[in-house]
Design an enzyme around this catalytic site. Sequence first.
Site, PDB file in Angstrom:
ATOM      1  N   PHE A  12      16.073  -6.700   3.158  1.00  0.00           N
ATOM      2  CA  PHE A  12      15.376  -5.415   3.017  1.00  0.00           C
ATOM      3  C   PHE A  12      16.358  -4.249   2.854  1.00  0.00           C
ATOM      4  CE2 PHE A  12      13.420  -2.035   5.932  1.00  0.00           C
ATOM      5  CZ  PHE A  12      12.815  -1.360   4.885  1.00  0.00           C
ATOM      6  N   THR A 100      24.076 -16.988  13.269  1.00  0.00           N
ATOM      7  CA  THR A 100      24.402 -16.041  12.187  1.00  0.00           C
ATOM      8  C   THR A 100      24.973 -14.734  12.731  1.00  0.00           C
ATOM      9  OG1 THR A 100      22.911 -16.917  10.532  1.00  0.00           O
ATOM     10  CG2 THR A 100      23.346 -14.553  10.431  1.00  0.00           C
ATOM     11  N   THR A 134      22.121  -2.085  15.114  1.00  0.00           N
ATOM     12  CA  THR A 134      20.807  -1.549  15.483  1.00  0.00           C
ATOM     13  C   THR A 134      20.878  -0.703  16.744  1.00  0.00           C
ATOM     14  OG1 THR A 134      18.641  -2.234  16.321  1.00  0.00           O
ATOM     15  CG2 THR A 134      20.422  -3.783  16.643  1.00  0.00           C
ATOM     16  N   ASP A 135      19.919   0.216  16.895  1.00  0.00           N
ATOM     17  CA  ASP A 135      19.825   0.982  18.145  1.00  0.00           C
ATOM     18  C   ASP A 135      19.316   0.112  19.292  1.00  0.00           C
ATOM     19  OD1 ASP A 135      17.177   0.713  17.309  1.00  0.00           O
ATOM     20  OD2 ASP A 135      16.669   2.845  17.534  1.00  0.00           O
ATOM     21  N   GLU A 136      18.802  -1.097  18.970  1.00  0.00           N
ATOM     22  CA  GLU A 136      18.231  -1.949  20.021  1.00  0.00           C
ATOM     23  C   GLU A 136      19.302  -2.451  20.984  1.00  0.00           C
ATOM     24  OE1 GLU A 136      15.145  -4.636  18.644  1.00  0.00           O
ATOM     25  OE2 GLU A 136      14.710  -3.322  16.955  1.00  0.00           O
ATOM     26  N   TYR A 159      17.527 -11.064  19.981  1.00  0.00           N
ATOM     27  CA  TYR A 159      18.022 -10.380  18.780  1.00  0.00           C
ATOM     28  C   TYR A 159      19.029  -9.300  19.153  1.00  0.00           C
ATOM     29  CZ  TYR A 159      18.115  -6.801  15.123  1.00  0.00           C
ATOM     30  OH  TYR A 159      18.532  -5.845  14.219  1.00  0.00           O
ATOM     31  N   LYS A 163      23.095  -8.914  18.384  1.00  0.00           N
ATOM     32  CA  LYS A 163      23.692  -7.793  17.637  1.00  0.00           C
ATOM     33  C   LYS A 163      24.729  -7.071  18.513  1.00  0.00           C
ATOM     34  CE  LYS A 163      22.845  -6.449  14.027  1.00  0.00           C
ATOM     35  NZ  LYS A 163      23.356  -6.825  12.665  1.00  0.00           N
ATOM     36  N   ASP A 288       0.913  -8.672  24.552  1.00  0.00           N
ATOM     37  CA  ASP A 288       2.156  -7.910  24.365  1.00  0.00           C
ATOM     38  C   ASP A 288       3.332  -8.858  24.106  1.00  0.00           C
ATOM     39  OD1 ASP A 288       3.667  -5.669  24.119  1.00  0.00           O
ATOM     40  OD2 ASP A 288       3.384  -4.958  26.175  1.00  0.00           O
ATOM     41  N   HIS A 292       9.008  -6.374  25.888  1.00  0.00           N
ATOM     42  CA  HIS A 292       8.830  -5.355  24.830  1.00  0.00           C
ATOM     43  C   HIS A 292       9.487  -4.022  25.214  1.00  0.00           C
ATOM     44  CE1 HIS A 292       5.575  -3.733  21.811  1.00  0.00           C
ATOM     45  NE2 HIS A 292       6.821  -3.394  21.467  1.00  0.00           N
TER      46      HIS A 292
HETATM   47  P1  NAD Z   1      16.536  -8.817   6.594  1.00  0.00           P
HETATM   48  O1  NAD Z   1      16.099  -9.865   7.579  1.00  0.00           O
HETATM   49  O2  NAD Z   1      15.540  -8.226   5.676  1.00  0.00           O
HETATM   50  O3  NAD Z   1      17.708  -9.419   5.668  1.00  0.00           O
HETATM   51  C1  NAD Z   1      18.760 -10.185   6.179  1.00  0.00           C
HETATM   52  C2  NAD Z   1      19.492 -10.829   5.004  1.00  0.00           C
HETATM   53  O4  NAD Z   1      20.575 -11.595   5.525  1.00  0.00           O
HETATM   54  C3  NAD Z   1      18.612 -11.793   4.191  1.00  0.00           C
HETATM   55  O5  NAD Z   1      18.780 -11.559   2.808  1.00  0.00           O
HETATM   56  C4  NAD Z   1      19.141 -13.162   4.588  1.00  0.00           C
HETATM   57  O6  NAD Z   1      19.000 -14.138   3.556  1.00  0.00           O
HETATM   58  C5  NAD Z   1      20.591 -12.853   4.887  1.00  0.00           C
HETATM   59  N1  NAD Z   1      21.186 -13.833   5.813  1.00  0.00           N
HETATM   60  C6  NAD Z   1      20.675 -14.260   6.992  1.00  0.00           C
HETATM   61  N2  NAD Z   1      21.490 -15.175   7.545  1.00  0.00           N
HETATM   62  C7  NAD Z   1      22.554 -15.297   6.693  1.00  0.00           C
HETATM   63  C8  NAD Z   1      23.734 -16.081   6.723  1.00  0.00           C
HETATM   64  N3  NAD Z   1      23.994 -16.932   7.733  1.00  0.00           N
HETATM   65  N4  NAD Z   1      24.625 -15.959   5.714  1.00  0.00           N
HETATM   66  C9  NAD Z   1      24.374 -15.107   4.669  1.00  0.00           C
HETATM   67  N5  NAD Z   1      23.253 -14.360   4.594  1.00  0.00           N
HETATM   68  C10 NAD Z   1      22.361 -14.461   5.595  1.00  0.00           C
HETATM   69  O7  NAD Z   1      17.267  -7.717   7.460  1.00  0.00           O
HETATM   70  P2  NAD Z   1      17.310  -6.133   7.245  1.00  0.00           P
HETATM   71  O8  NAD Z   1      16.096  -5.535   7.857  1.00  0.00           O
HETATM   72  O9  NAD Z   1      17.650  -5.836   5.842  1.00  0.00           O
HETATM   73  O10 NAD Z   1      18.536  -5.757   8.194  1.00  0.00           O
HETATM   74  C11 NAD Z   1      19.860  -5.690   7.671  1.00  0.00           C
HETATM   75  C12 NAD Z   1      20.806  -5.385   8.811  1.00  0.00           C
HETATM   76  O11 NAD Z   1      20.439  -4.156   9.429  1.00  0.00           O
HETATM   77  C13 NAD Z   1      20.800  -6.433   9.928  1.00  0.00           C
HETATM   78  O12 NAD Z   1      22.112  -6.616  10.365  1.00  0.00           O
HETATM   79  C14 NAD Z   1      19.946  -5.825  11.013  1.00  0.00           C
HETATM   80  O13 NAD Z   1      20.335  -6.278  12.286  1.00  0.00           O
HETATM   81  C15 NAD Z   1      20.240  -4.334  10.825  1.00  0.00           C
HETATM   82  N6  NAD Z   1      19.149  -3.430  11.251  1.00  0.00           N
HETATM   83  C16 NAD Z   1      17.912  -3.528  10.706  1.00  0.00           C
HETATM   84  C17 NAD Z   1      16.900  -2.641  11.103  1.00  0.00           C
HETATM   85  C18 NAD Z   1      15.521  -2.659  10.505  1.00  0.00           C
HETATM   86  O14 NAD Z   1      14.684  -1.843  10.898  1.00  0.00           O
HETATM   87  N7  NAD Z   1      15.214  -3.515   9.552  1.00  0.00           N
HETATM   88  C19 NAD Z   1      17.171  -1.675  12.066  1.00  0.00           C
HETATM   89  C20 NAD Z   1      18.456  -1.623  12.615  1.00  0.00           C
HETATM   90  C21 NAD Z   1      19.440  -2.498  12.173  1.00  0.00           C
HETATM   91  P1  TYD Z   2       8.945  -4.573  14.472  1.00  0.00           P
HETATM   92  O1  TYD Z   2       8.541  -4.057  13.132  1.00  0.00           O
HETATM   93  O2  TYD Z   2       8.920  -6.043  14.708  1.00  0.00           O
HETATM   94  O3  TYD Z   2      10.368  -3.950  14.798  1.00  0.00           O
HETATM   95  P2  TYD Z   2      11.205  -3.927  16.211  1.00  0.00           P
HETATM   96  O4  TYD Z   2      10.663  -4.977  17.093  1.00  0.00           O
HETATM   97  O5  TYD Z   2      12.599  -4.256  15.737  1.00  0.00           O
HETATM   98  O6  TYD Z   2      11.066  -2.551  16.752  1.00  0.00           O
HETATM   99  O7  TYD Z   2       7.989  -3.915  15.558  1.00  0.00           O
HETATM  100  C1  TYD Z   2       7.836  -2.500  15.637  1.00  0.00           C
HETATM  101  C2  TYD Z   2       6.920  -2.208  16.800  1.00  0.00           C
HETATM  102  O8  TYD Z   2       5.601  -2.690  16.492  1.00  0.00           O
HETATM  103  C3  TYD Z   2       7.329  -2.927  18.085  1.00  0.00           C
HETATM  104  O9  TYD Z   2       7.045  -2.058  19.196  1.00  0.00           O
HETATM  105  C4  TYD Z   2       6.416  -4.147  18.140  1.00  0.00           C
HETATM  106  C5  TYD Z   2       5.161  -3.655  17.447  1.00  0.00           C
HETATM  107  N1  TYD Z   2       4.397  -4.684  16.698  1.00  0.00           N
HETATM  108  C6  TYD Z   2       3.009  -4.798  16.893  1.00  0.00           C
HETATM  109  O10 TYD Z   2       2.407  -4.081  17.702  1.00  0.00           O
HETATM  110  N2  TYD Z   2       2.344  -5.742  16.165  1.00  0.00           N
HETATM  111  C7  TYD Z   2       2.955  -6.562  15.279  1.00  0.00           C
HETATM  112  O11 TYD Z   2       2.275  -7.426  14.654  1.00  0.00           O
HETATM  113  C8  TYD Z   2       4.370  -6.415  15.075  1.00  0.00           C
HETATM  114  C9  TYD Z   2       5.110  -7.289  14.100  1.00  0.00           C
HETATM  115  C10 TYD Z   2       5.043  -5.453  15.805  1.00  0.00           C
END
Ligand code: NAD
Ligand code: TYD
Length: 356
Positions: A12, A100, A134-136, A159, A163, A288, A292
């Site tokens: 993404f 990973t 991530t901020d998590e 997760y 991270k 829940d 969470h």
């Molecule tokens: P995503 O799950 O959409 O994409 C992850 C990508 O990594 C995929 O294309 C997958 O094929 C690839 N991948 C997974 N394992 C792999 C491996 N062993 N070798 C090579 N490629 C591999 O994730 P995203 O939402 O795009 O997040 C990207 C980064 O940003 C991550 O490091 C995530 O922890 C961080 N992040 C995401 C969010 C969010 O809201 N999505 C928020 C904070 C941080």
């Molecule tokens: P999510 O998109 O999984 O991101 P993160 O867990 O990394 O914050 O979830 C965002 C918020 O939405 C989180 O508080 C969990 C909640 N959630 C639901 O209430 N229902 C759902 O089906 C999902 C996937 C998440």
Amino acid sequence: MKKILVTGGAGFIGSAVVRQFINDTDHSVVNVDKLTYAGNLQSLVSVSDDPRYRFEQVDICDAAEVARVFREHQPDAVMHLAAESHVDRSISGPADFITTNIFGTYTLLEASRAYWSGLDAARKAAFRFHHISTDEVYGSLGDSGFFTEETAYEPNSPYSASKASSDHLVRAWHHTYGLPVVTTNCSNNYGPYHFPEKLIPLVILNAVSGKPLPIYGKGDNIRDWLYVDDHARALRLVLERGQLGETYNIGGWNEKTNLEVVQSICAILDELHPQSAPHNKLITYVADRPGHDKRYAIDANKIARDLGWKPQENFESGLRKTVEWYLQNTEWVRGVTSGEYQNWVQKQYGVPSAEC
Ligand code: NAD
Ligand code: TYD
């Protein structure tokens, strides 16, 4: 012009970064991605024919293959986004997250260090390893306060613990070996090309097809939403201008309860897809999530002050763009909601999945 090795470029956020590099800069990109369930080359069709774009289907845990990629492509920088990224999946199956996110990051750090050590002085000084996190890692906030770069790490999910481990490894490779690193920790991203296991795309697609909108607990957990293209712009800025060894928090200043997010999606869909209005009748409260986290909120003052970044999108404009995108891109949606996705939704929610 520089060559950037992006890991996870088929995901993404990674695909947004790759599209920006190809469309908005003269840099070239090597996308290193294993193509797990979350990796999708359909997110890159708009740039994949560009001569500045190359794809390598490689697992970052495979040291020999990662070394080959460095040898063949000779990158100027690494942006490390590859990860297992979904909290719920980390609860039901943490093993891939450990492999990973921890071992994969270690493998990439070692390959980067070996490659960087052999560069000439000028290229060595200019090299960057940018770790995207991530901020998590900071845990959960109460009703007030924000995560700053000084907040202590208190990860609560498999997760976020994986991270946090990767952040510590990156820090150690800088302090011990001098690897030139920068790290960013961002809040929840949303926008086009988001895999529909996460709240916003899941709710959009379920609502359009009349499926329940699952809200964990009371829906009062708070997330701080960041539009993915704003995040990608921030990442490019940190790569170019971030101070070595520093971390930067990136957030959208958009705190919302989950219920507010779902109600906002329903309101937009009532307007754009009136045939199944009112969509909020589909809201369904479900069990829940274990452990969470209550609230996330980023203090993004450091990146604003030091690097001049601020988000261009507010939540209302970003969410509308996102809903419109999912309504218009039914082919992409069909591609990602077939196959493995069906099994996940069945396992997680006990109901058949939404298909556009
Ligand atoms: P995503 O799950 O959409 O994409 C992850 C990508 O990594 C995929 O294309 C997958 O094929 C690839 N991948 C997974 N394992 C792999 C491996 N062993 N070798 C090579 N490629 C591999 O994730 P995203 O939402 O795009 O997040 C990207 C980064 O940003 C991550 O490091 C995530 O922890 C961080 N992040 C995401 C969010 C969010 O809201 N999505 C928020 C904070 C941080
Ligand atoms: P999510 O998109 O999984 O991101 P993160 O867990 O990394 O914050 O979830 C965002 C918020 O939405 C989180 O508080 C969990 C909640 N959630 C639901 O209430 N229902 C759902 O089906 C999902 C996937 C998440």
